[in-house]
Design an enzyme around this catalytic site. Structure first.
Site, mmCIF file in Angstrom:
data_model
loop_
_atom_site.group_PDB
_atom_site.id
_atom_site.type_symbol
_atom_site.label_atom_id
_atom_site.label_comp_id
_atom_site.label_asym_id
_atom_site.label_seq_id
_atom_site.Cartn_x
_atom_site.Cartn_y
_atom_site.Cartn_z
ATOM 1 N N CYS A 45 0.724 -1.137 -0.001
ATOM 2 C CA CYS A 45 0.072 -0.101 -0.048
ATOM 3 C C CYS A 45 0.847 1.423 -0.047
ATOM 4 O O CYS A 45 0.510 2.343 -0.972
ATOM 5 C CB CYS A 45 -1.042 -0.017 1.207
ATOM 6 S SG CYS A 45 -1.929 -1.357 1.151
ATOM 7 N N THR A 46 1.750 0.976 0.870
ATOM 8 C CA THR A 46 2.775 2.448 0.699
ATOM 9 C C THR A 46 3.593 2.597 -0.672
ATOM 10 O O THR A 46 3.502 3.563 -1.083
ATOM 11 C CB THR A 46 3.913 2.020 1.791
ATOM 12 O OG1 THR A 46 3.321 1.994 2.978
ATOM 13 C CG2 THR A 46 5.108 3.332 1.735
#
Length: 155
Positions: A45-46
Site C-alpha cells: 500500500c505504501t
C-alpha cells in the site's frame, strides 16, 4: 456487484484525512482516479501510494485528474500515513464500508488457508461525467500507476 467500463460510478461521500470530506458529486467535471487499498503503512500500500504521489504532476497535466485513495482505516491513521510519506492527494476513510461495498471491492480473501473479508486492491478511472472509463482489479503494484496514467491521458 461488479462495475465495468461504461457504468455510472456510484456516488459517495466519506470523511478524509485532515478532517475533510469528499464526494464524487463535488468532483463533477473532473476526471478521478479512485484507488482502493487494504491498509495504511503496509509495504504494498505504501509503494502504491508513493507511486501515485510521484506521478501526481503527470496526472495533473493529463486534464487535472484528481487522485483519491480509499481504505477502511480511520481518519487518524490516514493523517499519519499521509504525513509520513508526504502524500499530496486525498485519502478517504471508508470506516462504514459503504464505498468499498458500492464499488464491489470488499471481498472474501484467503491467506494461508484462512478466509477473511478485505479490500481487493482495485482502481477505477472515472471521467468528468461520472462514467467509469477504466477498471483494474487484483492490482499488482509494479507498473500499475503507469497503466492508469496512460489511460487517464486518453480521456
Amino acid at each position: 456487484m461488479s462495475l465495468n467500463v461504461g457504468d455510472k460510478a456510484p456516488d459517495f461521500t466519506m470523511p478524509t484525512d485532515g478532517g475533510g470530506e469528499v464526494s464524487l458529486a463535488t468532483l463533477k467535471g473532473k476526471p478521478v482516479v479512485l484507488y482502493f487499498y487494504p491498509r495504511d503503512d503496509t509495504p504494498g500500500c505504501t509503494k502504491e501510494a508513493c507511486g501515485f504521489r510521484d506521478a501526481l504532476p503527470d496526472f495533473t497535466g493529463a486534464g487535472g485528474v484528481e487522485i483519491i485513495g480509499v481504505s477502511r482505516d480511520t481518519v487518524a491513521k490516514h493523517d499519519k500515513f499521509k504525513a509520513k510519506y508526504d502524500l499530496p492527494f486525498t485519502l478517504g476513510a471508508d470506516e462504514t464500508g459503504a464505498v468499498t461495498e458500492a464499488y464491489g471491492v470488499w471481498v472474501e480473501k484467503s491467506m494461508y488457508g484462512k478466509k477473511s473479508m478485505g479490500i481487493e486492491r482495485s482502481t477505477f478511472l472515472i471521467d468528468g461525467n461520472g462514467v467509469i472509463r477504466g477498471v483494474w482489479r487484483k492490482v499488482k503494484v509494479p507498473g500499475h500507476v503507469e497503466e492508469v496514467l496512460a489511460a487517464a491521458k486518453e480521456l
